[in-house]
Write an enzyme that holds these catalytic residues in place. Structure first.
Site, PDB file in Angstrom:
ATOM      1  CE1 TYR A  33       1.138  -0.350   4.364  1.00  0.00           C
ATOM      2  CE2 TYR A  33       0.115   1.821   4.386  1.00  0.00           C
ATOM      3  CZ  TYR A  33       0.922   0.873   4.971  1.00  0.00           C
ATOM      4  OH  TYR A  33       1.536   1.164   6.164  1.00  0.00           O
ATOM      5  NE  ARG A  52       6.920   4.050   0.478  1.00  0.00           N
ATOM      6  CZ  ARG A  52       6.660   4.812   1.552  1.00  0.00           C
ATOM      7  NH1 ARG A  52       7.630   5.063   2.411  1.00  0.00           N
ATOM      8  NH2 ARG A  52       5.467   5.295   1.748  1.00  0.00           N
ATOM      9  NE  ARG A 100      -6.278 -19.378   3.878  1.00  0.00           N
ATOM     10  CZ  ARG A 100      -5.308 -20.177   4.337  1.00  0.00           C
ATOM     11  NH1 ARG A 100      -5.235 -21.434   3.926  1.00  0.00           N
ATOM     12  NH2 ARG A 100      -4.427 -19.721   5.211  1.00  0.00           N
ATOM     13  CG  HIS A 102       0.082 -21.111   2.106  1.00  0.00           C
ATOM     14  ND1 HIS A 102      -1.000 -21.884   2.439  1.00  0.00           N
ATOM     15  CD2 HIS A 102       0.447 -20.465   3.232  1.00  0.00           C
ATOM     16  CE1 HIS A 102      -1.277 -21.717   3.724  1.00  0.00           C
ATOM     17  NE2 HIS A 102      -0.414 -20.862   4.243  1.00  0.00           N
ATOM     18  CE  LYS A 149       3.246   3.058   3.098  1.00  0.00           C
ATOM     19  NZ  LYS A 149       3.284   3.056   4.550  1.00  0.00           N
ATOM     20  CD  GLU A 182       9.951   1.514  10.452  1.00  0.00           C
ATOM     21  OE1 GLU A 182       9.806   2.512   9.725  1.00  0.00           O
ATOM     22  OE2 GLU A 182       9.857   0.344  10.038  1.00  0.00           O
ATOM     23  CG  LEU A 207       8.441   2.207   4.752  1.00  0.00           C
ATOM     24  CD1 LEU A 207       8.297   1.020   3.799  1.00  0.00           C
ATOM     25  CD2 LEU A 207       7.078   2.820   5.020  1.00  0.00           C
TER      26      LEU A 207
HETATM   27  N1  PMP Z   1       7.501   3.560   8.954  1.00  0.00           N
HETATM   28  C1  PMP Z   1       6.364   2.842   8.906  1.00  0.00           C
HETATM   29  C2  PMP Z   1       6.345   1.485   9.530  1.00  0.00           C
HETATM   30  C3  PMP Z   1       5.214   3.387   8.301  1.00  0.00           C
HETATM   31  O1  PMP Z   1       4.071   2.673   8.256  1.00  0.00           O
HETATM   32  C4  PMP Z   1       5.263   4.688   7.750  1.00  0.00           C
HETATM   33  C5  PMP Z   1       4.043   5.329   7.165  1.00  0.00           C
HETATM   34  N2  PMP Z   1       3.504   4.652   6.117  1.00  0.00           N
HETATM   35  C6  PMP Z   1       6.473   5.387   7.815  1.00  0.00           C
HETATM   36  C7  PMP Z   1       7.570   4.797   8.417  1.00  0.00           C
HETATM   37  C8  PMP Z   1       6.594   6.758   7.214  1.00  0.00           C
HETATM   38  O2  PMP Z   1       6.604   6.676   5.819  1.00  0.00           O
HETATM   39  P1  PMP Z   1       6.095   7.879   4.911  1.00  0.00           P
HETATM   40  O3  PMP Z   1       6.910   9.072   5.304  1.00  0.00           O
HETATM   41  O4  PMP Z   1       6.370   7.441   3.533  1.00  0.00           O
HETATM   42  O5  PMP Z   1       4.651   8.057   5.210  1.00  0.00           O
END
Ligand code: PMP
Length: 287
Positions: A33, A52, A100, A102, A149, A182, A207
């Site tokens: 996403y 991304r 369904r 895998h 993501k 993070e 991320l």
């Molecule tokens: N880390 C994670 C785990 C996130 O879910 C997000 C937001 N989507 C971010 C960092 C920040 O990313 P962005 O600046 O692209 O929104």
């Protein structure tokens, strides 16, 4: 007209928008996403977000749902149908609908694409930023590919709920070396007493936030010294200023980490300035 969602080629009332029960996103979290900010009728950092998205899809061998041009058109349409001037656009691509199993579905199975947009009052977010937010720390328990993501966000959901129950807004994951990776939905930053900006490198364990990239650019414009390295909880609690970045919260000041109140418990001037000038460094595309 109420809210409208895009679901696999159709614009439908948000309240009736649905995907099949055998969508692989629903059954396996087999999808990715993106969330982009809409600011003053402009899409913020669309190119970086779609780059991304392409990368996430490639890493998981999911086909692209449509060309970049077509995707941009759908984004514009969803934003305009929902009359969003300030808010967020959400898009999700999954490996599609299949019985369904895998194993990947047969080649040629259409991927699913869903898009929604919503208005968010900027004064509400600004109000939160004016006070600053609290963060708690939790043990890192996510998989090794958090650079992708994916919609598989259960550890993030549990961590953020724990934060909420503790009266905080975000949870920071701490890795086995004692370094902050993070937040559940944000990247983490500290500003040292000498004014150096520190954030973890985006090669592993986090991320690579699009907002993070813009703030790095902004920091350069403003002449900050930047160190891309991990930092510990102790270092954060002793920092001059601390903040989070994400497309939905932009630059969000942190005023409390676990039980430790930072400074006088109010957002510092450097973070406030980075927040105020954020869009100077962002890509803005008119709708
Ligand atoms: N880390 C994670 C785990 C996130 O879910 C997000 C937001 N989507 C971010 C960092 C920040 O990313 P962005 O600046 O692209 O929104």
């Amino acid at each position: 007209m109420g809210r409208v969602a895009y679901v696999n080629g159709q614009y439908v009332p948000h309240s009736h928008a649905a995907v099949h029960i055998e969508d692989r996103g629903y059954q396996f979290s087999d999808g990715v996403y993106e969330v982009c900010e809409v600011w003053k009728g402009q899409i913020v950092d669309q190119t970086a977000h779609l780059d991304r998205l392409d990368r996430s899809l490639r890493e998981l061998q999911i086909a692209s749902p449509m060309s970049r041009g077509a995707l941009s058109q759908v984004m514009k349409e969803v934003i305009s149908l929902n009359r969003v001037k300030n808010g967020l656009i959400y898009m999700q691509v999954t490996r599609g609908v299949a019985p369904r199993d895998h194993y990947f579905p047969p080649a040629g199975t259409p991927v699913s694409l869903v898009m929604t947009a919503k208005s968010v009052s900027s004064s509400k977010t600004d109000h939160i930023a004016a006070k600053g937010v609290g963060v708690i720390t939790v043990e890192e328990n996510r998989w090794d590919r958090v650079d992708i993501k994916t919609v598989g966000l259960l550890p993030n959901v549990l961590a953020k709920q724990k934060a909420k129950e503790a009266g905080a807004r975000e949870a920071w994951f701490v890795d086995k070396n004692g370094l902050i990776t993070e937040g559940g939905s944000t990247n983490a930053w500290i500003i040292l007493k000498d004014g150096t900006l520190v954030t973890r490198p985006a090669n592993h364990g986090i991320l690579k936030g699009i907002t993070r990239g813009v703030v790095l650019k902004l920091a350069e414009m403003k002449g900050f010294t930047v160190e891309e390295r991990g930092f510990s909880l102790g270092e954060a609690q002793n920092a001059q200023e601390v903040f989070l970045t994400s497309a939905s919260g932009l630059v969000m000041p942190v005023v409390k980490i676990n039980e430790c109140i930072l400074g006088d418990g109010t957002p510092g001037p450097m973070v406030q300035d980075l927040r105020k000038s954020f869009h100077d460094a962002a890509e803005l595309i008119k709708l």
